[in-house]
Write a protein that holds these residues in place. Structure first.
Motif, PDB file in Angstrom:
ATOM      1  N   THR A   1       5.165  28.093  46.921  1.00 10.54           N
ATOM      2  CA  THR A   1       5.495  28.997  48.016  1.00 10.54           C
ATOM      3  C   THR A   1       5.979  28.205  49.229  1.00 10.54           C
ATOM      4  O   THR A   1       5.839  26.984  49.284  1.00 10.54           O
ATOM      5  CB  THR A   1       4.267  29.820  48.409  1.00 10.54           C
ATOM      6  OG1 THR A   1       3.164  28.927  48.694  1.00 10.54           O
ATOM      7  CG2 THR A   1       3.861  30.749  47.272  1.00 10.54           C
ATOM      8  N   TRP A   2       6.515  28.909  50.205  1.00 12.16           N
ATOM      9  CA  TRP A   2       7.049  28.248  51.388  1.00 12.16           C
ATOM     10  C   TRP A   2       5.948  27.444  52.093  1.00 12.16           C
ATOM     11  O   TRP A   2       6.167  26.332  52.531  1.00 12.16           O
ATOM     12  CB  TRP A   2       7.617  29.273  52.353  1.00 12.16           C
ATOM     13  CG  TRP A   2       8.097  28.628  53.618  1.00 12.16           C
ATOM     14  CD1 TRP A   2       9.305  28.039  53.825  1.00 12.16           C
ATOM     15  CD2 TRP A   2       7.359  28.506  54.844  1.00 12.16           C
ATOM     16  NE1 TRP A   2       9.371  27.551  55.105  1.00 12.16           N
ATOM     17  CE2 TRP A   2       8.199  27.816  55.760  1.00 12.16           C
ATOM     18  CE3 TRP A   2       6.100  28.892  55.264  1.00 12.16           C
ATOM     19  CZ2 TRP A   2       7.798  27.519  57.055  1.00 12.16           C
ATOM     20  CZ3 TRP A   2       5.707  28.596  56.560  1.00 12.16           C
ATOM     21  CH2 TRP A   2       6.556  27.911  57.432  1.00 12.16           C
ATOM     22  N   SER A   3       4.777  28.004  52.183  1.00 19.15           N
ATOM     23  CA  SER A   3       3.683  27.332  52.886  1.00 19.15           C
ATOM     24  C   SER A   3       3.086  26.191  52.078  1.00 19.15           C
ATOM     25  O   SER A   3       2.374  25.346  52.618  1.00 19.15           O
ATOM     26  CB  SER A   3       2.581  28.333  53.228  1.00 19.15           C
ATOM     27  OG  SER A   3       2.019  28.853  52.032  1.00 19.15           O
ATOM     28  N   GLY A   4       3.333  26.205  50.788  1.00 21.53           N
ATOM     29  CA  GLY A   4       2.767  25.171  49.926  1.00 21.53           C
ATOM     30  C   GLY A   4       1.344  25.440  49.483  1.00 21.53           C
ATOM     31  O   GLY A   4       0.752  24.622  48.776  1.00 21.53           O
ATOM     32  N   ASP A   5       0.797  26.590  49.856  1.00 20.21           N
ATOM     33  CA  ASP A   5      -0.602  26.850  49.533  1.00 20.21           C
ATOM     34  C   ASP A   5      -0.793  27.431  48.144  1.00 20.21           C
ATOM     35  O   ASP A   5      -1.926  27.507  47.653  1.00 20.21           O
ATOM     36  CB  ASP A   5      -1.243  27.775  50.576  1.00 20.21           C
ATOM     37  CG  ASP A   5      -0.556  29.126  50.647  1.00 20.21           C
ATOM     38  OD1 ASP A   5      -1.094  30.029  51.323  1.00 20.21           O
ATOM     39  OD2 ASP A   5       0.509  29.289  50.030  1.00 20.21           O
ATOM     40  N   THR A   6       0.289  27.841  47.521  1.00 20.96           N
ATOM     41  CA  THR A   6       0.201  28.400  46.167  1.00 20.96           C
ATOM     42  C   THR A   6       1.238  27.749  45.276  1.00 20.96           C
ATOM     43  O   THR A   6       2.408  27.643  45.654  1.00 20.96           O
ATOM     44  CB  THR A   6       0.422  29.915  46.183  1.00 20.96           C
ATOM     45  OG1 THR A   6      -0.555  30.537  47.030  1.00 20.96           O
ATOM     46  CG2 THR A   6       0.311  30.485  44.779  1.00 20.96           C
ATOM     47  N   THR A   7       0.794  27.317  44.105  1.00 15.74           N
ATOM     48  CA  THR A   7       1.686  26.735  43.113  1.00 15.74           C
ATOM     49  C   THR A   7       1.503  27.448  41.780  1.00 15.74           C
ATOM     50  O   THR A   7       0.470  28.092  41.544  1.00 15.74           O
ATOM     51  CB  THR A   7       1.413  25.230  42.927  1.00 15.74           C
ATOM     52  OG1 THR A   7       0.038  25.055  42.549  1.00 15.74           O
ATOM     53  CG2 THR A   7       1.705  24.453  44.201  1.00 15.74           C
ATOM     54  N   ASP A   8       2.489  27.315  40.929  1.00 15.02           N
ATOM     55  CA  ASP A   8       2.449  27.959  39.626  1.00 15.02           C
ATOM     56  C   ASP A   8       3.142  27.040  38.639  1.00 15.02           C
ATOM     57  O   ASP A   8       4.118  26.369  38.994  1.00 15.02           O
ATOM     58  CB  ASP A   8       3.148  29.322  39.682  1.00 15.02           C
ATOM     59  CG  ASP A   8       2.964  30.130  38.417  1.00 15.02           C
ATOM     60  OD1 ASP A   8       3.776  31.055  38.183  1.00 15.02           O
ATOM     61  OD2 ASP A   8       2.011  29.866  37.661  1.00 15.02           O
ATOM     62  N   TYR A   9       2.622  27.015  37.407  1.00  7.98           N
ATOM     63  CA  TYR A   9       3.163  26.132  36.387  1.00  7.98           C
ATOM     64  C   TYR A   9       3.276  26.860  35.061  1.00  7.98           C
ATOM     65  O   TYR A   9       2.466  27.741  34.739  1.00  7.98           O
ATOM     66  CB  TYR A   9       2.249  24.917  36.186  1.00  7.98           C
ATOM     67  CG  TYR A   9       2.059  24.074  37.417  1.00  7.98           C
ATOM     68  CD1 TYR A   9       1.023  24.321  38.307  1.00  7.98           C
ATOM     69  CD2 TYR A   9       2.936  23.026  37.696  1.00  7.98           C
ATOM     70  CE1 TYR A   9       0.863  23.562  39.454  1.00  7.98           C
ATOM     71  CE2 TYR A   9       2.783  22.248  38.836  1.00  7.98           C
ATOM     72  CZ  TYR A   9       1.746  22.530  39.709  1.00  7.98           C
ATOM     73  OH  TYR A   9       1.592  21.771  40.846  1.00  7.98           O
ATOM     74  N   THR A  10       4.238  26.455  34.278  1.00  8.41           N
ATOM     75  CA  THR A  10       4.270  26.929  32.911  1.00  8.41           C
ATOM     76  C   THR A  10       3.142  26.238  32.149  1.00  8.41           C
ATOM     77  O   THR A  10       2.741  25.105  32.492  1.00  8.41           O
ATOM     78  CB  THR A  10       5.636  26.656  32.268  1.00  8.41           C
ATOM     79  OG1 THR A  10       5.728  27.360  31.040  1.00  8.41           O
ATOM     80  CG2 THR A  10       5.855  25.170  32.015  1.00  8.41           C
ATOM     81  N   ASP A  11       2.622  26.896  31.134  1.00  6.51           N
ATOM     82  CA  ASP A  11       1.431  26.395  30.458  1.00  6.51           C
ATOM     83  C   ASP A  11       1.593  24.980  29.908  1.00  6.51           C
ATOM     84  O   ASP A  11       0.653  24.178  29.926  1.00  6.51           O
ATOM     85  CB  ASP A  11       1.045  27.341  29.324  1.00  6.51           C
ATOM     86  CG  ASP A  11       0.442  28.647  29.823  1.00  6.51           C
ATOM     87  OD1 ASP A  11       0.371  29.603  29.037  1.00  6.51           O
ATOM     88  OD2 ASP A  11       0.053  28.704  31.007  1.00  6.51           O
ATOM     89  N   SER A  12       2.774  24.658  29.423  1.00  5.71           N
ATOM     90  CA  SER A  12       2.971  23.379  28.743  1.00  5.71           C
ATOM     91  C   SER A  12       2.890  22.171  29.676  1.00  5.71           C
ATOM     92  O   SER A  12       2.768  21.035  29.198  1.00  5.71           O
ATOM     93  CB  SER A  12       4.306  23.366  28.002  1.00  5.71           C
ATOM     94  OG  SER A  12       5.376  23.511  28.912  1.00  5.71           O
TER      95      SER A  12
END
Length: 122
Positions: A49-60
């Motif tokens: 996210t813009w703030s950097g407080d949330t990230t997301d990844y593909t499972d692999s």
């Protein structure tokens, strides 16, 4: 129009580490990394996210890759470790023009870099 320039792609041995960088020419909102292997569709790898407080990844890549950003430098990074041959691909940086949140959908992002090639040898 925001320009994105990726760097850091190279040949690396399996088990090694690598950091990709993506420098934006202007302000961006959510940013992400996608990759495209030969003969395959482009897939989401990681987003922030813009703030950097949330990230997301593909499972692999969970537990092996880490995305981060420095808004003062308009730059996003992808730290990759424990690389596998299946991580071989062209990696693309993407940025959203309006959305603060991350999506796995390529249509969520308005700006794309030219790609940087990562090859992992076994």
């Amino acid at each position: 129009q925001v320009q994105l320039v990726e760097s850091g792609g190279r040949l690396v041995q399996a088990g090694g580490s690598l950091r990709l960088s993506c420098a934006a020419s202007g302000r961006t909102y959510a940013m992400a990394w996608f990759r495209q292997a030969p003969g395959k569709e482009r897939e989401f790898v990681a987003g922030i996210t813009w703030s950097g407080d949330t990230t997301d990844y593909t499972d692999s890549v969970k537990g092996r890759f880490a995305i981060s950003r420095d808004n003062a430098k308009n730059t996003v990074y992808l730290q990759k470790s424990s690389l596998k041959p299946e991580d071989t691909a062209v990696y693309y940086c993407a940025a959203a023009a309006r959305y603060y949140t991350v999506s796995h959908d390529t249509g969520h992002y308005n700006y794309w870099g030219q790609g940087t090639r990562v090859t992992v040898s076994s």
